[in-house]
Design an enzyme around this catalytic site. Structure first.
Site, PDB file in Angstrom:
ATOM      1  N   LYS A   1      -2.412  17.062 -30.502  1.00 53.82           N
ATOM      2  CA  LYS A   1      -3.518  17.864 -29.935  1.00 53.82           C
ATOM      3  C   LYS A   1      -3.012  19.259 -29.536  1.00 53.82           C
ATOM      4  O   LYS A   1      -3.623  20.278 -29.861  1.00 53.82           O
ATOM      5  CB  LYS A   1      -4.087  17.102 -28.730  1.00 53.82           C
TER       6      LYS A   1
ATOM      7  N   THR B   1      -2.732  20.222 -20.745  1.00 48.67           N
ATOM      8  CA  THR B   1      -2.428  21.209 -21.787  1.00 48.67           C
ATOM      9  C   THR B   1      -3.673  21.383 -22.648  1.00 48.67           C
ATOM     10  O   THR B   1      -4.088  20.439 -23.331  1.00 48.67           O
ATOM     11  CB  THR B   1      -1.254  20.733 -22.659  1.00 48.67           C
TER      12      THR B   1
ATOM     13  N   LYS C   1       2.478  27.740 -22.257  1.00 49.08           N
ATOM     14  CA  LYS C   1       2.677  26.330 -22.625  1.00 49.08           C
ATOM     15  C   LYS C   1       2.652  26.167 -24.145  1.00 49.08           C
ATOM     16  O   LYS C   1       3.366  25.335 -24.710  1.00 49.08           O
ATOM     17  CB  LYS C   1       1.594  25.473 -21.963  1.00 49.08           C
TER      18      LYS C   1
HETATM   19  P1  NAP Z   1      -2.248  10.116 -20.110  1.00 48.42           P
HETATM   20  O1  NAP Z   1      -1.148   9.222 -19.680  1.00 48.42           O
HETATM   21  O2  NAP Z   1      -3.035   9.781 -21.314  1.00 48.42           O
HETATM   22  O3  NAP Z   1      -3.214  10.336 -18.849  1.00 48.42           O
HETATM   23  C1  NAP Z   1      -4.427  11.038 -18.870  1.00 48.42           C
HETATM   24  C2  NAP Z   1      -5.228  10.524 -17.679  1.00 48.42           C
HETATM   25  O4  NAP Z   1      -6.371  11.343 -17.497  1.00 48.42           O
HETATM   26  C3  NAP Z   1      -5.702   9.078 -17.864  1.00 48.42           C
HETATM   27  O5  NAP Z   1      -5.473   8.368 -16.664  1.00 48.42           O
HETATM   28  C4  NAP Z   1      -7.174   9.255 -18.180  1.00 48.42           C
HETATM   29  O6  NAP Z   1      -7.970   8.153 -17.770  1.00 48.42           O
HETATM   30  C5  NAP Z   1      -7.510  10.490 -17.347  1.00 48.42           C
HETATM   31  N1  NAP Z   1      -8.667  11.210 -17.877  1.00 48.42           N
HETATM   32  C6  NAP Z   1      -8.846  11.670 -19.144  1.00 48.42           C
HETATM   33  N2  NAP Z   1     -10.025  12.293 -19.252  1.00 48.42           N
HETATM   34  C7  NAP Z   1     -10.606  12.224 -18.034  1.00 48.42           C
HETATM   35  C8  NAP Z   1     -11.841  12.675 -17.514  1.00 48.42           C
HETATM   36  N3  NAP Z   1     -12.718  13.337 -18.285  1.00 48.42           N
HETATM   37  N4  NAP Z   1     -12.121  12.435 -16.205  1.00 48.42           N
HETATM   38  C9  NAP Z   1     -11.240  11.758 -15.428  1.00 48.42           C
HETATM   39  N5  NAP Z   1     -10.050  11.304 -15.853  1.00 48.42           N
HETATM   40  C10 NAP Z   1      -9.741  11.530 -17.151  1.00 48.42           C
HETATM   41  O7  NAP Z   1      -1.677  11.612 -20.387  1.00 48.42           O
HETATM   42  P2  NAP Z   1      -0.459  12.370 -19.661  1.00 48.42           P
HETATM   43  O8  NAP Z   1       0.788  12.153 -20.452  1.00 48.42           O
HETATM   44  O9  NAP Z   1      -0.506  12.116 -18.188  1.00 48.42           O
HETATM   45  O10 NAP Z   1      -0.915  13.877 -19.971  1.00 48.42           O
HETATM   46  C11 NAP Z   1      -2.017  14.488 -19.297  1.00 48.42           C
HETATM   47  C12 NAP Z   1      -2.077  15.962 -19.709  1.00 48.42           C
HETATM   48  O11 NAP Z   1      -0.830  16.604 -19.403  1.00 48.42           O
HETATM   49  C13 NAP Z   1      -2.303  16.160 -21.213  1.00 48.42           C
HETATM   50  O12 NAP Z   1      -3.088  17.316 -21.431  1.00 48.42           O
HETATM   51  C14 NAP Z   1      -0.871  16.356 -21.745  1.00 48.42           C
HETATM   52  O13 NAP Z   1      -0.877  17.090 -22.959  1.00 48.42           O
HETATM   53  C15 NAP Z   1      -0.212  17.094 -20.585  1.00 48.42           C
HETATM   54  N6  NAP Z   1       1.242  16.902 -20.448  1.00 48.42           N
HETATM   55  C16 NAP Z   1       1.856  15.693 -20.664  1.00 48.42           C
HETATM   56  C17 NAP Z   1       3.257  15.591 -20.505  1.00 48.42           C
HETATM   57  C18 NAP Z   1       4.003  14.292 -20.729  1.00 48.42           C
HETATM   58  O14 NAP Z   1       5.245  14.344 -20.867  1.00 48.42           O
HETATM   59  N7  NAP Z   1       3.349  13.144 -20.725  1.00 48.42           N
HETATM   60  C19 NAP Z   1       3.992  16.717 -20.094  1.00 48.42           C
HETATM   61  C20 NAP Z   1       3.320  17.907 -19.849  1.00 48.42           C
HETATM   62  C21 NAP Z   1       1.950  17.994 -20.023  1.00 48.42           C
HETATM   63  P3  NAP Z   1      -8.008   6.742 -18.563  1.00 48.42           P
HETATM   64  O15 NAP Z   1      -7.168   5.828 -17.721  1.00 48.42           O
HETATM   65  O16 NAP Z   1      -9.446   6.359 -18.594  1.00 48.42           O
HETATM   66  O17 NAP Z   1      -7.438   6.971 -19.933  1.00 48.42           O
END
Ligand code: NAP
Length: 289
Positions: free
Chosen positions: A239, A96, A171
């Site tokens: 964010k 997002t 979104k």
């Molecule tokens: P998360 O659990 O914090 O996972 C993010 C992942 O991306 C982590 O494994 C992180 O690595 C990796 N990452 C971050 N920056 C990177 C980079 N520059 N290069 C390579 N890998 C990188 O977050 P999430 O909940 O999965 O959400 C991910 C995205 O989807 C966000 O934008 C969020 O707003 C969106 N989203 C989330 C949900 C939800 O319910 N969780 C639903 C819809 C959308 P590290 O292990 O090093 O931290």
């Protein structure tokens, strides 16, 4: 048309399960993650998938899905892919971020004779695990169709919303609803708790009527039990709401839910709760001692 060789970057709460669905469909060749050990753990548990750097993935895959944290991550990864990819490579971004970022990433890919689809998702970690996400896609019709087998691996519904950026704008609207529902449910359940109502009777009663919703059903019992480890980190919603605020300011629409939620999540982040699920908002709804 070339067969799809997919790569996945970002194996977090959402990305891990989405990549696993791609593997099940036989489409996934390689994965990458900022902290490399996660990618190695994924590869060890999914035969035929390699853990790699983003540059190697760009050289070996023709459709690369991202689910990383924030705007700077999407731009950084897209730049690295554009520098290494063969012509025709498509990046599909499920993070997002702002529609401005989506358009900038698309320019990077198009300058390298590739293409870009912004494809944010809704449905939470449960939707990612079950392969039942709602995908809001922005991009050329033909490019969205090209990557459709990838999206179908984890989507219950894919909607083409318009050109690049239209997915992220959709979104943004979704996140206003998410924030408002979280305000209402946490405030209501904090009141129920203070009135001494039994959660075992309260939650199914509310859920069976007009107040029933996804957040109440999935997070009602856990928030009342003070469990905030699952789901959607409140730092990420904060964010998202920063992006939404800019859009609403430009559009001149009301921002009551947006501003209240930004202030509340900022307060929780200052208290050290950024990595908790958004249902931790109930902390601020209970009587403050
Ligand atoms: P998360 O659990 O914090 O996972 C993010 C992942 O991306 C982590 O494994 C992180 O690595 C990796 N990452 C971050 N920056 C990177 C980079 N520059 N290069 C390579 N890998 C990188 O977050 P999430 O909940 O999965 O959400 C991910 C995205 O989807 C966000 O934008 C969020 O707003 C969106 N989203 C989330 C949900 C939800 O319910 N969780 C639903 C819809 C959308 P590290 O292990 O090093 O931290």
């Amino acid at each position: 048309m070339q067969a799809i060789r997919a790569g996945f970057v970002g194996l977090g709460a959402m990305g891990w399960s989405m990549a696993a669905h791609l593997h099940q469909r036989g489409l996934l060749a390689a994965v990458a993650n900022r902290s490399r050990d996660k990618a190695e753990r994924f590869a060890a548990g999914h035969a035929g998938v390699v853990a790699a750097g983003v540059d190697t993935i760009a050289q070996n895959c023709n459709v690369i899905a991202l689910c990383v944290s924030a705007d700077a991550d999407v731009l950084g990864v897209s730049r690295a892919i554009a520098a290494n990819a063969a012509p025709g490579t498509v990046v599909v971004d499920h993070s997002t971020v702002s529609s401005t970022t989506a358009r900038a990433a698309a320019e990077l890919l198009r300058a390298a004779a590739g293409d870009f689809v912004d494809a944010p998702v809704s449905g939470g970690v449960e939707g990612a695990k079950n392969g039942k996400l709602s995908v809001m896609a922005g991009g050329d019709v033909a490019t969205v169709e090209r990557v459709r087998p990838v999206l179908d691996a984890y989507a219950a519904r894919v909607t083409h919303m318009g050109p690049v950026g239209a997915g992220q704008n959709t979104k943004a609207v979704n996140q206003v609803l998410i924030a408002g529902i979280a305000q209402a449910v946490t405030e209501g359940l904090a009141l129920g708790e203070a009135l001494g109502l039994d959660p075992a009777a309260l939650l199914p009663t509310l859920g069976a009527g007009a107040a029933g919703n996804w957040f109440l059903e999935k997070r009602g019992a856990t928030m009342l039990a003070n469990q905030f480890s699952v789901g959607f980190k409140l730092g990420l919603l904060h964010k998202d709401l920063g992006i939404v605020r800019e859009l609403a300011l430009a559009a001149g629409t009301d921002r009551s839910v947006i501003e209240k939620s930004l202030a509340d999540y900022a307060e929780l982040m200052a208290r050290g709760h950024a990595d908790e699920d958004i249902s931790a908002l109930i902390r601020l709804k209970r009587p403050q001692v």
